[in-house]
Write an enzyme that holds these catalytic residues in place. Structure first.
Site, PDB file in Angstrom:
ATOM      1  CB  SER A 252     -22.530  36.786  49.115  1.00 33.39           C
ATOM      2  OG  SER A 252     -22.898  36.435  50.045  1.00 33.39           O
ATOM      3  CB  SER A 290     -26.263  38.042  52.914  1.00 34.50           C
ATOM      4  OG  SER A 290     -25.121  38.718  52.263  1.00 34.50           O
ATOM      5  CD  GLU A 292     -23.145  40.965  54.657  1.00 35.70           C
ATOM      6  OE1 GLU A 292     -24.513  40.709  54.090  1.00 35.70           O
ATOM      7  OE2 GLU A 292     -23.209  40.106  54.724  1.00 35.70           O
TER       8      GLU A 292
END
Length: 400
Positions: A252, A290, A292
């Site tokens: 991340s 992930s 973001e």
């Protein structure tokens, strides 16, 4: 032992002779070049050996970012977000998107410490403002996370209330330490050690020079995909690390972008989307697992919590609220959208350099159970950059 971030001088991307983009940096090339923005890390490195959940080893920390000068709870800043991929958590995000305002410090930490850090921040704010939950409504602190469990005993949740208070109480301007410090202690960027990075640019906006700065908590990327100013460094050096076990490809990144350009919530949302372009430029692709997430804010306008007749102290902002207005009204400055292109460009540059600064500043970090995150081999990277990347007149002189 638990300690504030070390004073060891770590290299930065510009020590390799690379300057991202065409705009000049601020004095510190850090988010703190935006006046009023302050940062502090508390780093926790304890124990070694096999993982004993709840005991250690510990490779973690907490980072506090104060978005502006003065009392952020009473004088809020326009803020917006963008979620490129949502396998992550930022508390208070729904409120930021609804109101377009941030009213608390921003805390960065390990995933499983979010609840503990939020609770400690509520306690800190409640002592500062005893009217919270009585005359004021309740508060939802902004706490953002990445997962450091490959190196750290994440289940142990080793960040304490005292650590959070130390981080918030000691925020300051000036240089910002990078790499394996604070919340970035146990993080990895493209499978190399290093989680905290920052950068800044001075850019013309609406006829005046404005500052934009970024700070990242970076924990994403496949080693083979790392690019440094367009050079496929990861692919060219990955063979030397084939023997090093690594975590999976997911990870991340939390991106914080601050500017003193007068932008409102809608414009800051546009700025946040541009910041996401830098993740791809460095080699990220927003993996399924992930997170973001980008937060952007402007320090140019302050939105008071209280009406003019209720204020207990004058605003510390550039707000135009001193103008005679009817009760319940407020004035804010903004730059026209047609003037924002260079700020968009500088934002992509500043986030890319912050990501690369995080990895360049990283040091070899061994965590629990022999898990290891190697430092980026700077001599090899500098040689690759000299070989494959034509120097530009604006590039600094390399020191490697």
């Amino acid at each position: 032992m638990s300690a504030s971030a070390s004073r060891i001088k770590r290299p930065r991307l510009r020590d390799l002779g690379v300057a991202i983009g065409r705009f000049a940096t601020g004095r510190e090339n850090a988010i703190t070049d935006v006046a009023g923005v302050r940062v502090h890390h508390v780093t926790k490195i304890e124990g070694e050996g096999e993982l004993v959940p709840g005991i250690g080893p510990v490779r973690t920390g907490v980072t506090a970012v104060m978005p502006a000068e003065g009392d952020i709870f009473l004088d809020r800043v326009f803020t917006a977000s963008y979620v490129l991929n949502g396998a992550g958590e930022v508390t208070g995000l729904a409120q930021i998107d609804e109101w377009g305002l941030c009213e608390t410090p921003i805390l960065l930490c390990s995933t499983l410490c979010v609840g503990r850090v939020l609770d400690a921040t509520v306690a800190w704010l409640s002592r500062l403002h005893p009217k919270i939950g009585k005359e004021y409504d309740v508060v939802i602190p902004v706490v953002a996370e990445c997962d450091d469990s490959f190196l750290n005993d994440a289940v142990g949740r080793h960040v304490t209330q005292a650590d959070v208070e130390e981080a918030i109480d000691n925020v300051r301007g000036g240089p910002v330490e990078e790499g394996c410090v604070g919340a970035g202690t146990g993080m990895q960027t493209f499978h190399f050690a290093g989680g905290i990075g920052t950068s800044s640019r001075r850019v013309p906006v609406g006829g005046v020079d404005a500052m934009v700065g970024a700070l990242v908590l970076s924990n994403f990327g496949d080693r083979e995909l790392l690019r440094v100013d367009g050079v496929p460094v990861g692919r060219l050096i990955s063979d030397r690390f084939n023997h090093v076990p690594r975590r999976g490809p997911a990870g991340s990144i939390i991106v914080l972008v601050a500017t003193d350009a007068p932008l409102i919530h809608r414009q800051l949302a546009r700025l946040s989307r541009r910041a996401a372009l830098a993740i791809g430029r460095a080699g990220g692709y927003a993996a399924n697992n992930s997170g973001e997430i980008i937060l952007s804010w402007s320090t140019a306008n302050r939105v008071p919590r209280l009406g003019a007749g209720e204020r207990t102290a004058p605003s510390s902002s550039r707000s135009l609220s001193a103008h005679p207005l009817a009760p319940g009204r407020h004035m804010a400055e903004l730059v026209l959208d047609t003037e924002l292109d260079e700020l968009y460009e500088a934002t992509v540059d500043v986030v890319e350099e912050a990501i690369l600064n995080a990895i360049v500043a990283g040091v070899d970090m061994t965590g629990h159970s022999g898990h290891h995150a190697p430092a980026l081999p700077l001599d090899a990277v500098a040689e690759l950059l000299r070989r494959y990347r034509p120097p530009r007149p604006s590039d600094p002189r390399p020191t490697f």
